[in-house]
Each structure stands twice: as structure tokens, then as C-alpha cells.
Design a protein around this motif. Structure first.
Motif, PDB file in Angstrom:
ATOM      1  N   ILE A   1       0.899  -1.179  -0.115  1.00 48.28           N
ATOM      2  CA  ILE A   1       0.144  -0.039  -0.040  1.00 48.28           C
ATOM      3  C   ILE A   1       0.934   1.126  -0.037  1.00 48.28           C
ATOM      4  O   ILE A   1       1.659   1.361   1.169  1.00 48.28           O
ATOM      5  CB  ILE A   1      -1.000  -0.111   1.093  1.00 48.28           C
ATOM      6  CG1 ILE A   1      -1.907  -1.245   1.144  1.00 48.28           C
ATOM      7  CG2 ILE A   1      -1.412   1.241   1.408  1.00 48.28           C
ATOM      8  CD1 ILE A   1      -2.726  -1.343   2.477  1.00 48.28           C
ATOM      9  N   ARG A   2       0.698   1.989  -0.994  1.00 46.60           N
ATOM     10  CA  ARG A   2       1.691   3.318  -1.072  1.00 46.60           C
ATOM     11  C   ARG A   2       0.945   4.504  -0.706  1.00 46.60           C
ATOM     12  O   ARG A   2      -0.275   4.620  -0.703  1.00 46.60           O
ATOM     13  CB  ARG A   2       1.851   3.295  -2.752  1.00 46.60           C
ATOM     14  CG  ARG A   2       2.630   2.190  -3.239  1.00 46.60           C
ATOM     15  CD  ARG A   2       3.189   2.497  -4.440  1.00 46.60           C
ATOM     16  NE  ARG A   2       4.008   1.332  -5.185  1.00 46.60           N
ATOM     17  CZ  ARG A   2       3.334   0.116  -5.706  1.00 46.60           C
ATOM     18  NH1 ARG A   2       1.892   0.236  -6.063  1.00 46.60           N
ATOM     19  NH2 ARG A   2       4.021  -0.887  -5.897  1.00 46.60           N
ATOM     20  N   LEU A   3       1.905   5.425  -0.048  1.00 46.82           N
ATOM     21  CA  LEU A   3       1.433   6.398   0.658  1.00 46.82           C
ATOM     22  C   LEU A   3       2.051   7.677   0.063  1.00 46.82           C
ATOM     23  O   LEU A   3       3.150   7.361  -0.411  1.00 46.82           O
ATOM     24  CB  LEU A   3       1.838   5.905   2.334  1.00 46.82           C
ATOM     25  CG  LEU A   3       1.568   4.983   3.038  1.00 46.82           C
ATOM     26  CD1 LEU A   3       2.094   5.064   4.321  1.00 46.82           C
ATOM     27  CD2 LEU A   3      -0.061   4.885   3.036  1.00 46.82           C
ATOM     28  N   SER A   4       1.391   8.811   0.339  1.00 52.38           N
ATOM     29  CA  SER A   4       2.201   9.908   0.055  1.00 52.38           C
ATOM     30  C   SER A   4       3.327  10.211   0.782  1.00 52.38           C
ATOM     31  O   SER A   4       3.535   9.764   1.885  1.00 52.38           O
ATOM     32  CB  SER A   4       1.213  11.167   0.155  1.00 52.38           C
ATOM     33  OG  SER A   4       1.038  11.437   1.487  1.00 52.38           O
ATOM     34  N   ASP A   5       4.171  11.203   0.556  1.00 52.36           N
ATOM     35  CA  ASP A   5       5.155  11.687   1.598  1.00 52.36           C
ATOM     36  C   ASP A   5       4.501  12.395   2.699  1.00 52.36           C
ATOM     37  O   ASP A   5       3.455  13.008   2.416  1.00 52.36           O
ATOM     38  CB  ASP A   5       6.590  12.947   0.721  1.00 52.36           C
ATOM     39  CG  ASP A   5       7.250  11.932  -0.146  1.00 52.36           C
ATOM     40  OD1 ASP A   5       7.930  11.004   0.492  1.00 52.36           O
ATOM     41  OD2 ASP A   5       7.759  12.532  -1.227  1.00 52.36           O
ATOM     42  N   PRO A   6       4.995  12.280   3.848  1.00 53.09           N
ATOM     43  CA  PRO A   6       4.468  12.781   5.082  1.00 53.09           C
ATOM     44  C   PRO A   6       4.278  14.386   5.147  1.00 53.09           C
ATOM     45  O   PRO A   6       5.400  14.835   4.793  1.00 53.09           O
ATOM     46  CB  PRO A   6       5.064  12.066   6.116  1.00 53.09           C
ATOM     47  CG  PRO A   6       6.770  11.864   5.726  1.00 53.09           C
ATOM     48  CD  PRO A   6       6.472  11.551   4.291  1.00 53.09           C
ATOM     49  N   ARG A   7       3.462  14.719   5.625  1.00 50.87           N
ATOM     50  CA  ARG A   7       3.749  16.422   6.492  1.00 50.87           C
ATOM     51  C   ARG A   7       4.427  15.907   7.583  1.00 50.87           C
ATOM     52  O   ARG A   7       4.095  14.779   8.557  1.00 50.87           O
ATOM     53  CB  ARG A   7       2.265  16.991   6.722  1.00 50.87           C
ATOM     54  CG  ARG A   7       2.370  18.120   7.378  1.00 50.87           C
ATOM     55  CD  ARG A   7       0.801  18.806   7.343  1.00 50.87           C
ATOM     56  NE  ARG A   7      -0.040  18.012   8.204  1.00 50.87           N
ATOM     57  CZ  ARG A   7      -0.257  18.339   9.409  1.00 50.87           C
ATOM     58  NH1 ARG A   7       0.145  19.508   9.966  1.00 50.87           N
ATOM     59  NH2 ARG A   7      -1.156  17.764  10.177  1.00 50.87           N
ATOM     60  N   VAL A   8       5.463  16.375   8.252  1.00 50.74           N
ATOM     61  CA  VAL A   8       6.423  16.254   9.080  1.00 50.74           C
ATOM     62  C   VAL A   8       6.256  17.253  10.134  1.00 50.74           C
ATOM     63  O   VAL A   8       6.462  18.668   9.858  1.00 50.74           O
ATOM     64  CB  VAL A   8       7.752  16.199   8.860  1.00 50.74           C
ATOM     65  CG1 VAL A   8       8.710  15.850  10.015  1.00 50.74           C
ATOM     66  CG2 VAL A   8       7.848  14.899   7.677  1.00 50.74           C
ATOM     67  N   ILE A   9       6.089  16.996  11.336  1.00 49.85           N
ATOM     68  CA  ILE A   9       6.048  18.028  12.605  1.00 49.85           C
ATOM     69  C   ILE A   9       6.810  17.421  13.600  1.00 49.85           C
ATOM     70  O   ILE A   9       6.852  16.229  14.107  1.00 49.85           O
ATOM     71  CB  ILE A   9       4.918  18.133  13.189  1.00 49.85           C
ATOM     72  CG1 ILE A   9       3.827  18.990  12.041  1.00 49.85           C
ATOM     73  CG2 ILE A   9       4.731  19.226  14.545  1.00 49.85           C
ATOM     74  CD1 ILE A   9       2.422  19.139  12.836  1.00 49.85           C
ATOM     75  N   GLU A  10       8.143  18.268  13.941  1.00 48.87           N
ATOM     76  CA  GLU A  10       9.158  17.489  14.607  1.00 48.87           C
ATOM     77  C   GLU A  10       8.796  17.931  16.176  1.00 48.87           C
ATOM     78  O   GLU A  10       9.029  19.309  16.636  1.00 48.87           O
ATOM     79  CB  GLU A  10      10.340  17.994  14.422  1.00 48.87           C
ATOM     80  CG  GLU A  10      10.953  17.489  12.810  1.00 48.87           C
ATOM     81  CD  GLU A  10      12.333  17.896  12.376  1.00 48.87           C
ATOM     82  OE1 GLU A  10      13.159  18.118  13.260  1.00 48.87           O
ATOM     83  OE2 GLU A  10      12.551  18.587  11.543  1.00 48.87           O
ATOM     84  N   GLY A  11       8.484  17.267  16.970  1.00 49.70           N
ATOM     85  CA  GLY A  11       8.282  17.439  18.222  1.00 49.70           C
ATOM     86  C   GLY A  11       9.148  17.193  19.275  1.00 49.70           C
ATOM     87  O   GLY A  11      10.469  17.057  18.995  1.00 49.70           O
ATOM     88  N   ARG A  12       8.882  17.042  20.580  1.00 44.99           N
ATOM     89  CA  ARG A  12      10.120  16.711  21.546  1.00 44.99           C
ATOM     90  C   ARG A  12       9.659  15.125  21.919  1.00 44.99           C
ATOM     91  O   ARG A  12       8.505  15.001  22.449  1.00 44.99           O
ATOM     92  CB  ARG A  12      10.130  17.528  22.587  1.00 44.99           C
ATOM     93  CG  ARG A  12      11.162  16.989  23.825  1.00 44.99           C
ATOM     94  CD  ARG A  12      11.026  17.996  25.133  1.00 44.99           C
ATOM     95  NE  ARG A  12      11.033  19.390  24.799  1.00 44.99           N
ATOM     96  CZ  ARG A  12      10.651  20.467  25.421  1.00 44.99           C
ATOM     97  NH1 ARG A  12       9.653  20.144  26.371  1.00 44.99           N
ATOM     98  NH2 ARG A  12      10.698  21.793  24.965  1.00 44.99           N
TER      99      ARG A  12
END
Lengths: 195, 195
Positions: A173-184
């Protein structure tokens, strides 16, 4: 119709709970920051970093319905009748647990996962249907009914436990590139499911 | 001594190869961009996005030794005697394959993974020792000998295959928050192993 979104906190080795159903290693980011994010009920207050707020606040406010399995429902004691997102809860279970349904809680029970999803979508309207159980995520993925996956990826290796994607049968199952949020203590990755 | 780094391309559900040892779904990012990154040998030329270049070029040039298992060595035909990173290769294997060692190749064979690591570290000096096999990654993690993990996370669910972290026994192992590089068809996540 609103999007169907599976969202879980997951270890780098793919587990959403440890072998004893514990989530302490995975849920630290909900309480490791300075920004207060209230849930729908005063019992639920999160304290997250500004980065994680950018993920959590919309996730809580956008949900129009939540689907979960019986085990999560039991482990959280049905969230005391009211989920942090404040939306109606649709529980997929072979049987209705004792004491349920309750008049003071928008919680309903379904034996068929697809029927649960249809009911949740009807309730949610244009709002998000949030899927909070790995086995249901896999079934909806296999059935082509899932629109989005958010993995809140936690920097830990658990070695064993409950796998997020372990029982999926349709692949790849192929996915898009992700939206990335860099938390702690967490990296929030939101993927669209490609069809 | 140089850092010991495990680096693999991994699907979101944790696999570094499909059930037939295939990596086509995982290695697309090596050839989906406009920046040419040459390997140590003219046979190896990568074409990556500027973002992935920021991960790949240092990874190729920093390696002072590479450790792998017998299966990867066989599947790549020993990289024709010269790995893309151009460094000596240390193969962990119960036996030395026919035709090896070769005078024209800096490839050596060890039955003991720890002995292989010690030899690789001696050769690498201050340079990176790169670990390219899941079972060895897990053994070095368990032994507390791994410094860093880079997961090039690919937006696909494979459902089954060779797991990156499947056989690890010591847990939990906590990691730092990752350095994140957002590529196309890949998100490079580099974690330090915390002790």
C-alpha cells in the motif's frame, strides 16, 4: 464525506503498546511541554510542546467520530463515557459490555467493522472519522476505506508488543510523502493513502 | 573510535526487504532526483533530490568500514568486490563463500559478529563503521555497541518481509529525537542510541 484517519503513537520498531498493553513509553509527548491543550472534558488536559500542539489541537477538534476496538475501550474504561476529542465513539465488539450503552454517553457498539465505519461517517458528516485501533486500521486499509495515517513516531525500540500494521493482508500500500512535525520525544508523520 | 551506525531504508511498517528479499519499493529514492551522487566505483551512480543528497553524500564519504551479513553479501554479489562507499567490507558468515577472499577486494570474513565489529573499528579508525544488516543491527543494539540508527523511512506498507528490528531482545532501547531530512519518497531519520 469527511476523511477516515488512523492515528496512533508508534515506536520506531512499529509497536503501539508494549507486551502488557502499556503505553507509558509512547505517550510521554502528551505531557512533556509547556502548552496546555484541553480535551473535551476537564479530566483531560495535555501539556505539549508548541510543535506537538500544531498536531494535537487540530486532531482533537477535527474529529466528528471515533472508532475503536473492544480492548482499547476496556483499557480506557470507555474514557469514562466521554472521549478527549468529545465526539461520539463507535466500538467494534462481538458483544456489548455490561453497563453499556449508557444514556449519558454517545457510545455505540457494532459487531461489523464496516457497519461501524458507515455509522461513524454518517455521524461525522464532513468531520474526521478517527480510527484508534490497529486491527481496524488494517481492515480499513485492506478494504480501501482509509484516507490518512498519522504516525506519532516515538524514538524508542520496544522489541515486542502490539503492532500497528502487523495483520495487514493487502500489500504493498503506497502512501504520500508525509507532512512532518518535529516534536520533543515524538515526530508526527501524516501520510495520505494513495489508491 | 568512530561511530557505529546502522542505516537502512525501511517501510513504514518496519521492513527492509519484501518477502522475496526485494528492495524495489524501498530504494526508489536513490534514483528519483536530479542531483548526481557518484559512488566509489563508476558502476554506482545515484540520482537523488537535493534533500536526500544532504543525507547520502556524507553517508557514502564518511564510512571507513562496512559490516554486513552473508545474505546481503550474496544478494549484491559482494558489490562486485567494491562497495559504493569504497570502504573495506566485513562479512559475518558461518563459512567463507567460494571464490573469496579475492586479492582485488578489501573484503574479509568473520564467524563472530563482535570480532567483525572490532576488526571493522580498527580499520575505520575515526571514520564511521556502517552496519547494513538487520540481524547484526539487533545484535549490536543488544550488546550496547551501536551509536546511531538512520532509518530512511519510505511511505509504503509492505505487509511482510525482513524486519529491521524484529529479533531484538533487550528492550526498551531509548533513542534521541531524530535529525530529520525530508526527501521525495523518503524521510531520513537519524537517531542516537541513548545509554
Amino acid at each position: 464525506m469527511g476523511r477516515v484517519v488512523a492515528a496512533m503513537s508508534m515506536s520506531l520498531d512499529g509497536f503501539v503498546a508494549d507486551e502488557y498493553d502499556g503505553v507509558a513509553e509512547l505517550f510521554g509527548w502528551y505531557q512533556n511541554g509547556e502548552v496546555e491543550v484541553p480535551g473535551a472534558d476537564p479530566r483531560w488536559v495535555f501539556h505539549v510542546t508548541p510543535a506537538s500542539e500544531g498536531y494535537l489541537r487540530p486532531a482533537l477538534t477535527s474529529a466528528g467520530a471515533l472508532i475503536c476496538g473492544r480492548r482499547l475501550f476496556e483499557n480506557t474504561d470507555g474514557w469514562g463515557g466521554r472521549h478527549p476529542a468529545g465526539c461520539p465513539v463507535f466500538v467494534v465488539s462481538h458483544s456489548v459490555p455490561g453497563g453499556w450503552p449508557r444514556e449519558d454517553s454517545e457510545t455505540s457498539f457494532y459487531t461489523d467493522p464496516i457497519a461501524a465505519l458507515e455509522a461513524a461517517q454518517k455521524t461525522a458528516g464532513e468531520r474526521v472519522v478517527s480510527v484508534s485501533t490497529p486491527t481496524l486500521t488494517q481492515q480499513y486499509l485492506d478494504a480501501g476505506l482509509l484516507d490518512e495515517i498519522t504516525v506519532s513516531l516515538v524514538p524508542v525500540l520496544l522489541g515486542t508488543g502490539t503492532s500497528f500494521f502487523g495483520d495487514q493482508v493487502v500489500a504493498p500500500i503506497r502512501l504520500s510523502d508525509p507532512r512532518v512535525i518535529e516534536g520533543r520525544g515524538v515526530t508526527h508523520l501524516t501520510y495520505r493513502v494513495l489508491r
